[in-house]
Motif scaffolding. Structure first.
Motif, PDB file in Angstrom:
ATOM      1  N   ILE A   1      30.671 -68.660 -34.360  1.00 56.34           N
ATOM      2  CA  ILE A   1      30.332 -67.253 -34.643  1.00 56.34           C
ATOM      3  C   ILE A   1      31.596 -66.394 -34.495  1.00 56.34           C
ATOM      4  N   ALA A   2      32.357 -66.654 -33.441  1.00 56.27           N
ATOM      5  CA  ALA A   2      33.606 -65.911 -33.233  1.00 56.27           C
ATOM      6  C   ALA A   2      34.612 -66.229 -34.334  1.00 56.27           C
ATOM      7  N   SER A   3      34.659 -67.493 -34.757  1.00 54.31           N
ATOM      8  CA  SER A   3      35.583 -67.893 -35.823  1.00 54.31           C
ATOM      9  C   SER A   3      35.216 -67.201 -37.141  1.00 54.31           C
ATOM     10  N   ALA A   4      33.910 -67.226 -37.466  1.00 53.43           N
ATOM     11  CA  ALA A   4      33.447 -66.574 -38.711  1.00 53.43           C
ATOM     12  C   ALA A   4      33.805 -65.092 -38.711  1.00 53.43           C
ATOM     13  N   ALA A   5      33.704 -64.451 -37.550  1.00 55.42           N
ATOM     14  CA  ALA A   5      34.005 -63.017 -37.460  1.00 55.42           C
ATOM     15  C   ALA A   5      35.488 -62.756 -37.740  1.00 55.42           C
ATOM     16  N   PHE A   6      36.340 -63.658 -37.300  1.00 53.62           N
ATOM     17  CA  PHE A   6      37.778 -63.488 -37.546  1.00 53.62           C
ATOM     18  C   PHE A   6      38.080 -63.543 -39.046  1.00 53.62           C
ATOM     19  N   PHE A   7      37.494 -64.543 -39.722  1.00 52.77           N
ATOM     20  CA  PHE A   7      37.791 -64.734 -41.147  1.00 52.77           C
ATOM     21  C   PHE A   7      37.022 -63.769 -42.055  1.00 52.77           C
ATOM     22  N   ASN A   8      36.044 -63.072 -41.493  1.00 53.17           N
ATOM     23  CA  ASN A   8      35.252 -62.096 -42.262  1.00 53.17           C
ATOM     24  C   ASN A   8      35.184 -60.808 -41.437  1.00 53.17           C
ATOM     25  N   PHE A   9      36.338 -60.247 -41.161  1.00 55.03           N
ATOM     26  CA  PHE A   9      36.420 -59.145 -40.199  1.00 55.03           C
ATOM     27  C   PHE A   9      35.897 -57.834 -40.789  1.00 55.03           C
ATOM     28  N   THR A  10      34.573 -57.641 -40.633  1.00 57.80           N
ATOM     29  CA  THR A  10      33.963 -56.420 -41.175  1.00 57.80           C
ATOM     30  C   THR A  10      33.134 -55.739 -40.086  1.00 57.80           C
ATOM     31  N   PRO A  11      33.804 -54.975 -39.208  1.00 57.16           N
ATOM     32  CA  PRO A  11      33.067 -54.306 -38.121  1.00 57.16           C
ATOM     33  C   PRO A  11      32.055 -53.303 -38.671  1.00 57.16           C
ATOM     34  N   VAL A  12      30.963 -53.122 -37.932  1.00 60.09           N
ATOM     35  CA  VAL A  12      29.981 -52.119 -38.361  1.00 60.09           C
ATOM     36  C   VAL A  12      30.445 -50.742 -37.884  1.00 60.09           C
ATOM     37  N   ALA A  13      30.145 -49.742 -38.690  1.00 58.24           N
ATOM     38  CA  ALA A  13      30.628 -48.403 -38.382  1.00 58.24           C
ATOM     39  C   ALA A  13      29.970 -47.832 -37.125  1.00 58.24           C
ATOM     40  N   SER A  14      28.665 -48.078 -36.966  1.00 60.36           N
ATOM     41  CA  SER A  14      27.981 -47.584 -35.770  1.00 60.36           C
ATOM     42  C   SER A  14      27.478 -48.816 -35.012  1.00 60.36           C
ATOM     43  N   PHE A  15      26.670 -48.577 -33.982  1.00 62.72           N
ATOM     44  CA  PHE A  15      26.140 -49.726 -33.239  1.00 62.72           C
ATOM     45  C   PHE A  15      24.815 -50.188 -33.828  1.00 62.72           C
ATOM     46  N   ASP A  16      24.581 -49.765 -35.047  1.00 66.30           N
ATOM     47  CA  ASP A  16      23.294 -49.933 -35.662  1.00 66.30           C
ATOM     48  C   ASP A  16      23.112 -51.271 -36.367  1.00 66.30           C
TER      49      ASP A  16
END
Ligand code: KG4
Ligand code: ZN
Length: 346
Positions: free
Chosen positions: A321-336
């Protein structure tokens, strides 16, 4: 970049720290699977309650390990070093997913770190991108065909690059893992997630006298869909009528071969059609030795390298999950973040 990953989609509560998408720094996992074994299936309410119980101890454990591994002096230093928080937002059980998502939101808010929602199925692909002794993710070339085979999904996906996925086909009824689990139960080898036990039983079969007698559904179709429900029913009837003639390991072997034959044939068909440079396997069923071996051997004839995750990264964990987040780095704008229990891969 150091990412804290959180996974809580079903009965596993997992946290991990991964550096630059490929280096596993620390990981921790707790499971309530033994409780679901007793009931012969996951009880969502119990799984969710266990997620609540496990989430803080698992986070604490990964922090203790992370401080040690990174040779830091205290946990605050580790918090300062973390760049982002990644969390599975679906598919999965809603009560379980909410626990991980709410924990991630709270940490992101308190620490002022970006929050990255990860699709669990996409996460499975990244079991292949962690650096291991056998391969380096930098060797994986695109486009790639990905076969995701988990408890609830059997998907064939064309991966043109990170974040560029095209769904080619999937199961029309039961997922491969689900069929494994149901046949394991009928054979009496495992009441809950018995796929690995069924496969072990199959490995005890010296000669498969039933070779090619079980159906291989849709094996000659040119689409990329699967169907395992008929094979499951066929196997059930076969056991009812022949259990005194053939021992369990032969039946398990022929069932496993039927599933593997279909998965391998369709994956190679897709690989040829899209002229890919790599084939990736992911999901719990990718731990199946027969599937790993057959796919690797048969793809050799086409000169396409097959990547399979290390066994420990096949089933649910937070490392990918952490690896996927690195290669698809798309943070959400809010905590929503909205949890999405029935999310598909694309
Ligand atoms: O990906 P996963 O851990 O959970 C989901 O996201 O669904 O996959 C679990 C599935 C179960 O159906 C389990 O029986 C199956 O993966 N599985 C196996 C093997 N190891 C796990 N199936 C066949 N052979 C195995 N060795
Ligand atoms: Zn999974």
């Amino acid at each position: 970049m150091l990412i804290l990953g959180i996974e809580s989609s079903c009965d596993e509560t997992a946290c991990a720290l991964v550096k630059d998408g490929i280096y596993e720094i620390a990981s921790s996992l707790a499971t309530s699977s033994e409780l679901h074994e007793k009931t012969g299936g996951v009880v969502p309410e119990i799984a969710a309650r266990k997620q609540v119980e496990f989430i803080v101890p698992v986070l604490e454990d990964v922090f203790t390990k992370g401080v040690k591994e990174l040779k830091l002096t205290n946990k605050q230093e580790l918090v300062d070093t973390i760049d982002a928080i990644a969390v599975t937002y679906g598919p999965g059980l809603i009560g379980s997913l909410i626990v991980g998502v709410e924990a991630a939101k709270a940490l992101s808010f308190a620490w002022h770190k970006p929050l990255i929602p990860v699709n669990h199925l996409v996460g499975h692909i990244y079991g292949n991108f962690l650096k291991t002794q056998t391969h380096n993710s930098m060797d994986i070339n695109f486009p790639a065909i990905v076969l995701i085979v988990s408890g609830g999904h059997t998907d064939l996906v064309l991966m043109r690059d990170h974040g560029k996925l095209e769904y080619l086909g999937g199961t029309l009824d039961d997922a491969a893992g689900e069929a494994f689990d149901k046949v394991a139960r009928i054979l009496g080898v495992g009441d809950y997630l018995g796929g690995a036990k069924l496969s072990k039983l199959a490995s005890e079969c010296a000669v498969n006298v039933l070779e090619n007698t079980f159906p291989r559904p849709k094996i000659n179709d040119t689409d990329f869909d699967f169907s395992f429900s008929g094979l499951k029913t066929f196997t059930k009837r076969f056991i009812e009528q022949n259990s005194d003639v053939y021992n369990k390991s032969i039946i398990a072997k022929e069932f496993e071969n039927a599933v593997v034959d279909v998965l391998v044939k369709k994956t190679l068909l897709a690989a040829q059609k899209y002229d890919v440079k790599s084939i990736l396997l992911g999901g719990g069923v990718s731990a199946n030795i027969s599937l790993r071996t057959e796919l690797t051997n048969k793809a050799q004839a086409f000169g396409i390298p097959v990547y399979v995750p290390p066994i420990r990264l096949c089933t649910d964990n937070a490392i990918y999950i952490a690896s996927a987040a690195f290669f698809n780095f798309t943070p959400v704008a809010s905590f929503d973040i909205e949890v999405s229990p029935s999310l598909g891969i694309v």
